[in-house]
Design a protein around this motif. Structure first.
Motif, mmCIF file in Angstrom:
data_model
loop_
_atom_site.group_PDB
_atom_site.id
_atom_site.type_symbol
_atom_site.label_atom_id
_atom_site.label_comp_id
_atom_site.label_asym_id
_atom_site.label_seq_id
_atom_site.Cartn_x
_atom_site.Cartn_y
_atom_site.Cartn_z
ATOM 1 N N LYS A 74 -7.324 13.250 7.830
ATOM 2 C CA LYS A 74 -6.546 12.569 7.365
ATOM 3 C C LYS A 74 -5.010 12.454 7.530
ATOM 4 C CE LYS A 74 -7.783 11.930 2.808
ATOM 5 N NZ LYS A 74 -8.142 12.914 1.470
ATOM 6 N N LEU A 75 -4.219 11.845 7.077
ATOM 7 C CA LEU A 75 -2.861 11.597 7.514
ATOM 8 C C LEU A 75 -1.841 12.081 6.327
ATOM 9 C CD1 LEU A 75 -2.825 8.636 9.437
ATOM 10 C CD2 LEU A 75 -2.870 10.783 10.369
ATOM 11 N N PRO A 76 -0.812 12.669 6.459
ATOM 12 C CA PRO A 76 0.021 13.194 5.272
ATOM 13 C C PRO A 76 0.742 11.733 4.811
ATOM 14 C CG PRO A 76 0.928 14.144 7.168
ATOM 15 C CD PRO A 76 -0.143 13.344 7.711
ATOM 16 N N GLU A 77 1.166 11.764 3.491
ATOM 17 C CA GLU A 77 1.517 10.622 2.858
ATOM 18 C C GLU A 77 2.753 9.883 3.613
ATOM 19 O OE1 GLU A 77 1.497 7.506 0.731
ATOM 20 O OE2 GLU A 77 -0.180 9.022 0.347
ATOM 21 N N ALA A 78 3.747 10.791 4.213
ATOM 22 C CA ALA A 78 5.056 10.404 4.484
ATOM 23 C C ALA A 78 4.672 9.547 5.998
ATOM 24 C CB ALA A 78 5.775 11.571 4.925
ATOM 25 N N ILE A 79 3.708 10.086 6.598
ATOM 26 C CA ILE A 79 3.242 9.185 7.915
ATOM 27 C C ILE A 79 2.761 7.925 7.369
ATOM 28 C CG2 ILE A 79 1.620 9.423 9.629
ATOM 29 C CD1 ILE A 79 4.068 11.283 10.283
ATOM 30 N N ILE A 80 1.921 8.039 6.625
ATOM 31 C CA ILE A 80 1.177 6.956 5.992
ATOM 32 C C ILE A 80 2.275 5.685 5.708
ATOM 33 C CG2 ILE A 80 -0.077 5.804 4.098
ATOM 34 C CD1 ILE A 80 -1.987 8.274 4.419
ATOM 35 N N GLN A 81 3.376 6.101 4.936
ATOM 36 C CA GLN A 81 4.136 5.288 4.652
ATOM 37 C C GLN A 81 5.015 4.784 5.746
ATOM 38 O OE1 GLN A 81 4.569 3.973 1.461
ATOM 39 N NE2 GLN A 81 6.007 2.419 2.890
ATOM 40 N N ARG A 82 5.323 5.594 6.981
ATOM 41 C CA ARG A 82 5.806 5.055 7.974
ATOM 42 C C ARG A 82 5.205 4.142 8.658
ATOM 43 N NH1 ARG A 82 7.767 10.787 10.604
ATOM 44 N NH2 ARG A 82 8.448 11.455 8.534
ATOM 45 N N LEU A 83 3.600 4.403 8.694
ATOM 46 C CA LEU A 83 2.797 3.499 9.511
ATOM 47 C C LEU A 83 2.689 2.271 8.557
ATOM 48 C CD1 LEU A 83 -0.034 5.792 10.212
ATOM 49 C CD2 LEU A 83 1.214 4.300 11.713
ATOM 50 N N ALA A 84 2.797 2.279 7.376
ATOM 51 C CA ALA A 84 2.736 1.109 6.702
ATOM 52 C C ALA A 84 4.060 0.034 6.793
ATOM 53 C CB ALA A 84 2.630 1.370 5.033
ATOM 54 N N ASP A 85 5.199 0.792 7.288
ATOM 55 C CA ASP A 85 6.271 -0.018 7.350
ATOM 56 C C ASP A 85 6.212 -0.694 8.776
ATOM 57 O OD1 ASP A 85 7.451 0.707 4.863
ATOM 58 O OD2 ASP A 85 8.731 2.343 5.912
ATOM 59 N N GLN A 86 5.640 0.133 9.872
ATOM 60 C CA GLN A 86 5.367 -0.649 10.955
ATOM 61 C C GLN A 86 4.201 -1.554 10.841
ATOM 62 O OE1 GLN A 86 6.785 -0.319 13.917
ATOM 63 N NE2 GLN A 86 8.090 1.590 13.547
ATOM 64 N N ILE A 87 3.446 -1.657 10.119
ATOM 65 C CA ILE A 87 2.234 -2.605 10.041
ATOM 66 C C ILE A 87 2.801 -3.810 9.312
ATOM 67 C CG2 ILE A 87 0.293 -3.117 8.841
ATOM 68 C CD1 ILE A 87 -0.533 -0.065 8.935
ATOM 69 N N GLN A 88 3.936 -3.525 8.540
ATOM 70 C CA GLN A 88 4.292 -4.613 7.838
ATOM 71 C C GLN A 88 5.314 -5.457 8.868
ATOM 72 O OE1 GLN A 88 3.978 -6.177 4.441
ATOM 73 N NE2 GLN A 88 5.131 -7.773 5.860
ATOM 74 N N ASN A 89 6.001 -4.529 9.772
ATOM 75 C CA ASN A 89 6.735 -5.512 10.734
ATOM 76 C C ASN A 89 5.979 -6.240 11.683
ATOM 77 O OD1 ASN A 89 9.194 -4.384 9.813
ATOM 78 N ND2 ASN A 89 8.942 -2.329 11.178
ATOM 79 N N ILE A 90 4.771 -5.594 12.028
ATOM 80 C CA ILE A 90 3.879 -6.451 12.857
ATOM 81 C C ILE A 90 3.241 -7.741 12.149
ATOM 82 C CG2 ILE A 90 1.623 -6.310 14.218
ATOM 83 C CD1 ILE A 90 2.348 -3.384 14.375
#
Length: 196
Positions: free
Chosen positions: A11-27
């Motif tokens: 599992k991933l920490p919440e801060a990393i998940i949020q950064r990933l979510a931001d990157q996914i939105q950009n994609i």
């Protein structure tokens, strides 16, 4: 408890998940709408072993194997960085973010999980382990031209370093398939040794 669809993951920490979510939105903003089924941010994880259907007895054996392995392996760091697609970016089926772990600890742990569970009736994965975070899957009914257009869009994607995760534990998860998508819940967790 009935049979469940299960997998072992980090599992991933919440801060990393949020950064990933931001990157996914950009994609998402770059690609045609409706072509990709995106992984919900609460489902982002690093799969170590997909198990498929598991009985209550299996779950007990898997949990015991995980506990044994956790006592043998030490916590480690991994880096989340860069973007890619399977089988290739020009004709994508699965979109992912890469995992780097240069010490080899992740590879050793994953291989040990494969070895341990093979003895409990879970066949080894035939493909070489390529650690990644799946972020989306191209819809099966997408026309070839749309897939090629998607590939052209994805070729423009640039994802840099997202963060480092200190992996202290790994988990056994179950997956409930629902019309709205998979819902994951944790069955058990084991802690790795910390380096002395």
């Amino acid at each position: 408890m009935q049979e469940v669809r299960a997998f072992i993951a980090i599992k991933l920490p919440e801060a990393i998940i949020q950064r990933l979510a931001d990157q996914i939105q950009n994609i998402k903003d770059l690609v045609p709408h409706g072509v990709v089924r995106w992984v919900r941010k609460e489902n982002l994880h690093l799969t170590l072993k997909f198990l498929g259907n598991a009985t209550p007895t299996d779950i007990g054996n898997i949990s015991a194997s995980m506990q044994f392995l956790a006592e043998e392996y030490t916590a480690f760091d991994l880096e989340i960085t860069s973007f890619g697609c399977f089988p290739k970016i020009k004709y994508p089926r699965t979109l992912w973010i890469d995992i780097r772990e240069p010490s080899g600890a992740l590879q050793k742990l994953q291989s040990a999980i494969e070895d341990s569970l093979e003895g409990h009736g879970f066949p080894r994965e035939q493909r070489r382990f390529h650690p990644h975070l799946t972020i989306g899957r191209v819809n099966r009914n997408v026309q070839r031209t749309d897939r090629l257009e998607l590939g052209q869009c994805l070729a423009e994607v640039k994802v840099g370093y997202i963060g480092t995760v200190h992996v202290r534990d790994f988990v056994l998860m179950k997956s409930d398939l629902r019309p709205s998508g998979a819902v994951y819940s944790q069955l058990s967790s084991v802690s790795l040794k910390e380096a002395g």
